[in-house]
Design an enzyme around this catalytic site. Structure first.
Site, PDB file in Angstrom:
ATOM      1  CD  GLU A 177      -2.972  13.815   3.088  1.00 45.16           C
ATOM      2  OE1 GLU A 177      -2.554  14.782   3.748  1.00 45.16           O
ATOM      3  OE2 GLU A 177      -3.204  12.696   3.580  1.00 45.16           O
ATOM      4  CG  ASN A 219      -1.761   8.648  -2.073  1.00 44.16           C
ATOM      5  OD1 ASN A 219      -2.411   7.670  -2.433  1.00 44.16           O
ATOM      6  ND2 ASN A 219      -1.326   8.810  -0.826  1.00 44.16           N
ATOM      7  CG  HIS A 255      -6.531   6.678   5.948  1.00 44.39           C
ATOM      8  ND1 HIS A 255      -5.708   5.733   6.531  1.00 44.39           N
ATOM      9  CD2 HIS A 255      -5.730   7.445   5.176  1.00 44.39           C
ATOM     10  CE1 HIS A 255      -4.452   5.947   6.126  1.00 44.39           C
ATOM     11  NE2 HIS A 255      -4.445   6.971   5.300  1.00 44.39           N
ATOM     12  CD  GLU A 283      -1.717   6.935   2.769  1.00 50.78           C
ATOM     13  OE1 GLU A 283      -2.207   7.365   3.832  1.00 50.78           O
ATOM     14  OE2 GLU A 283      -1.000   7.631   2.032  1.00 50.78           O
ATOM     15  CG  ASP A 285      -6.118   3.017   8.343  1.00 50.48           C
ATOM     16  OD1 ASP A 285      -7.006   3.763   7.879  1.00 50.48           O
ATOM     17  OD2 ASP A 285      -5.023   3.448   8.764  1.00 50.48           O
TER      18      ASP A 285
HETATM   19  C1  XIL Z   1       1.140   8.913   8.888  1.00 53.22           C
HETATM   20  C2  XIL Z   1       2.047   7.896   9.550  1.00 53.22           C
HETATM   21  O1  XIL Z   1       1.373   6.663   9.575  1.00 53.22           O
HETATM   22  C3  XIL Z   1       2.415   8.326  10.949  1.00 53.22           C
HETATM   23  O2  XIL Z   1       3.383   7.460  11.499  1.00 53.22           O
HETATM   24  C4  XIL Z   1       2.948   9.759  10.922  1.00 53.22           C
HETATM   25  O3  XIL Z   1       3.174  10.195  12.255  1.00 53.22           O
HETATM   26  C5  XIL Z   1       1.969  10.684  10.241  1.00 53.22           C
HETATM   27  O4  XIL Z   1       1.707  10.204   8.932  1.00 53.22           O
HETATM   28  N1  XIL Z   1      -1.927  10.076   4.968  1.00 53.22           N
HETATM   29  C6  XIL Z   1      -0.670   9.816   4.465  1.00 53.22           C
HETATM   30  C7  XIL Z   1       0.336   9.143   5.328  1.00 53.22           C
HETATM   31  O5  XIL Z   1      -0.429  10.049   3.275  1.00 53.22           O
HETATM   32  O6  XIL Z   1       1.653   9.542   5.023  1.00 53.22           O
HETATM   33  C8  XIL Z   1       0.053   9.349   6.787  1.00 53.22           C
HETATM   34  O7  XIL Z   1       0.976   8.549   7.537  1.00 53.22           O
HETATM   35  C9  XIL Z   1      -1.382   8.990   7.113  1.00 53.22           C
HETATM   36  C10 XIL Z   1      -2.329   9.870   6.337  1.00 53.22           C
END
Ligand code: XIL
Length: 389
Positions: A177, A219, A255, A283, A285
């Site tokens: 990020e 990432n 996401h 990641e 969802d």
């Molecule tokens: C999130 C976790 O899922 C949570 O448990 C934590 O409190 C915050 O981070 N992008 C990422 C992940 O790269 O590491 C993040 O994970 C979600 C967004």
């Protein structure tokens, strides 16, 4: 008549995998050789078994608080996934809460679990502005430490962590990020210490020195959509490649949210791959508007599930369609454990994963299962993912 050993109609068969140590699954076949009683099994209709058939690792983020203590959670992690990502326990805040004192215990446990269950590990993440220990920075954008100190600290952090896990990590998210949504570099403590994006090339070089075999990834989120952010990251990684910085891939967090249109994901995966990089969905969802707690995983619109099924399916198919896409990783698998309801709570969103609060598979799960099974029936990718380093 000869029939294929596995077909969509035969998905309840059990695959035997030599050396796997998953327990609590199906019992031994009658007449099975003694060696096989040691062998772990997972169902032929599991996401991991179906992914194996098309050379795609299916991963999950893992909450190590549940792993081992929660039997259903532990069984599903082992049975369904061929890759694991620590959801939190490899982040700087957790590995070095006190300056100079490392705590690798939880991450080591996950690595051992992965070995036992023949899973690969995505290491997450080395350089980020978030979840830093407070002795380093409380917000990722400000710090009391000097630029020289920050540079030395980041180098040591990367070297120590990558060496600690050397040989055990398939893909490292080296930098996470680094860009804002407007396509500008995020003004983190790292950006400020280097006076620019130079920290990124340094980070990849240090990580490569520490473990030359690990695949090194950049990432980020919203790369799925064509636009200023995706373009900025594209320009960055193209220039890293041109400078021969050891970057192997780009992770698309994925996401997704049903309130936005489905992104131009396949084209974006492909254009990054065309730079000579691997890509991965890291990641995934799919959140939607939900009711107030305690029903934060019940969609407000009863039709939302159809949109979610479609988004999950298209996200997976985008990866399947791009040969260089080596893994597809949902960010956990049970709605109860998802970060979404806690993070997106005004308005409330949730119901973002493949399993419900009781760890029962939702319709989204079956859609992915079917997509993978169908992909195996029409193989158009020869599997750059599975087992490759
Ligand atoms: C999130 C976790 O899922 C949570 O448990 C934590 O409190 C915050 O981070 N992008 C990422 C992940 O790269 O590491 C993040 O994970 C979600 C967004």
């Amino acid at each position: 008549m000869l029939r294929p050993a596995l077909s969509i109609g035969l998905v309840s068969a059990t695959v035997l995998l030599g050396g796997m140590a998953l327990t609590g699954s199906a019992s031994a076949e009658p007449g099975a050789a003694p060696a096989q009683s040691q062998a772990a099994r997972y169902p032929a209709d599991s996401l991991r078994a179906l992914g194996d058939r098309v050379g795609l690792r299916i991963g999950t983020a893992v909450n190590t608080d549940e792993l081992g203590s929660n039997a259903d959670y532990t069984r599903i992690t082992a049975e369904q996934f061929s890759s694991v990502t620590p959801e939190n326990v490899m982040k700087w805040q957790l590995v070095e809460p006190t300056r100079g004192t490392y705590d690798w215990a939880a991450a080591d446990r996950l690595v051992a679990f992965a070995k036992k269950n023949k899973q690969l590990v995505r290491g997450h993440t080395l350089v980020w502005h978030s979840q830093l220990p407070t002795w380093l920075s409380s917000d990722g954008y400000t710090t009391t430490l000097s630029n020289d100190e920050l540079k030395a600290l980041l180098k040591k952090h990367i070297q120590d962590q990558v060496k600690h896990f050397k040989g055990d990590i398939w893909q490292w998210d080296v930098v996470n990020e680094a860009f804002d949504d407007d396509g500008q570099p995020r003004q983190t403590i790292w950006y400020k210490a280097w006076g620019g994006l130079g920290y990124i090339a340094d980070a990849f070089r240090w990580a490569h020195e520490a473990d030359p075999k690990a695949l090194l990834f950049y990432n980020d989120y919203n790369l799925e959509f064509t636009g200023v952010k995706s373009n900025a990251v594209y320009d960055l990684v193209r220039s890293l490649k041109a400078q021969r910085v050891p970057i192997d891939g780009v992770g698309f967090q994925g996401h997704l949210d049903t309130q936005y249109g489905f992104p131009d994901l396949q084209n974006n995966l492909q254009r990054f791959a065309d730079l000579g990089l691997k890509v991965a969905e890291t990641e995934v969802d799919v959140r939607t508007f939900t009711q107030a707690p305690p029903n934060e995983n019940t969609p407000t619109n009863p039709l939302a599930g159809y949109a979610q099924e479609s988004y999950w399916s298209r996200a997976l198919k985008a990866c399947l369609a791009v040969r260089e896409c080596i893994s597809f990783t949902p960010w956990g698998f049970g709605d109860t454990y998802s970060w979404i309801p806690g993070w997106f709570d005004n308005p409330q969103e949730g119901a973002a994963l493949l399993y419900d609060g009781n760890l029962q598979p939702k319709s989204q799960y079956y859609v992915l299962q079917q997509d993978l099974a169908l992909a195996a029936g029409a193989p158009h990718r020869s599997g750059p993912g599975a087992g490759h380093n």
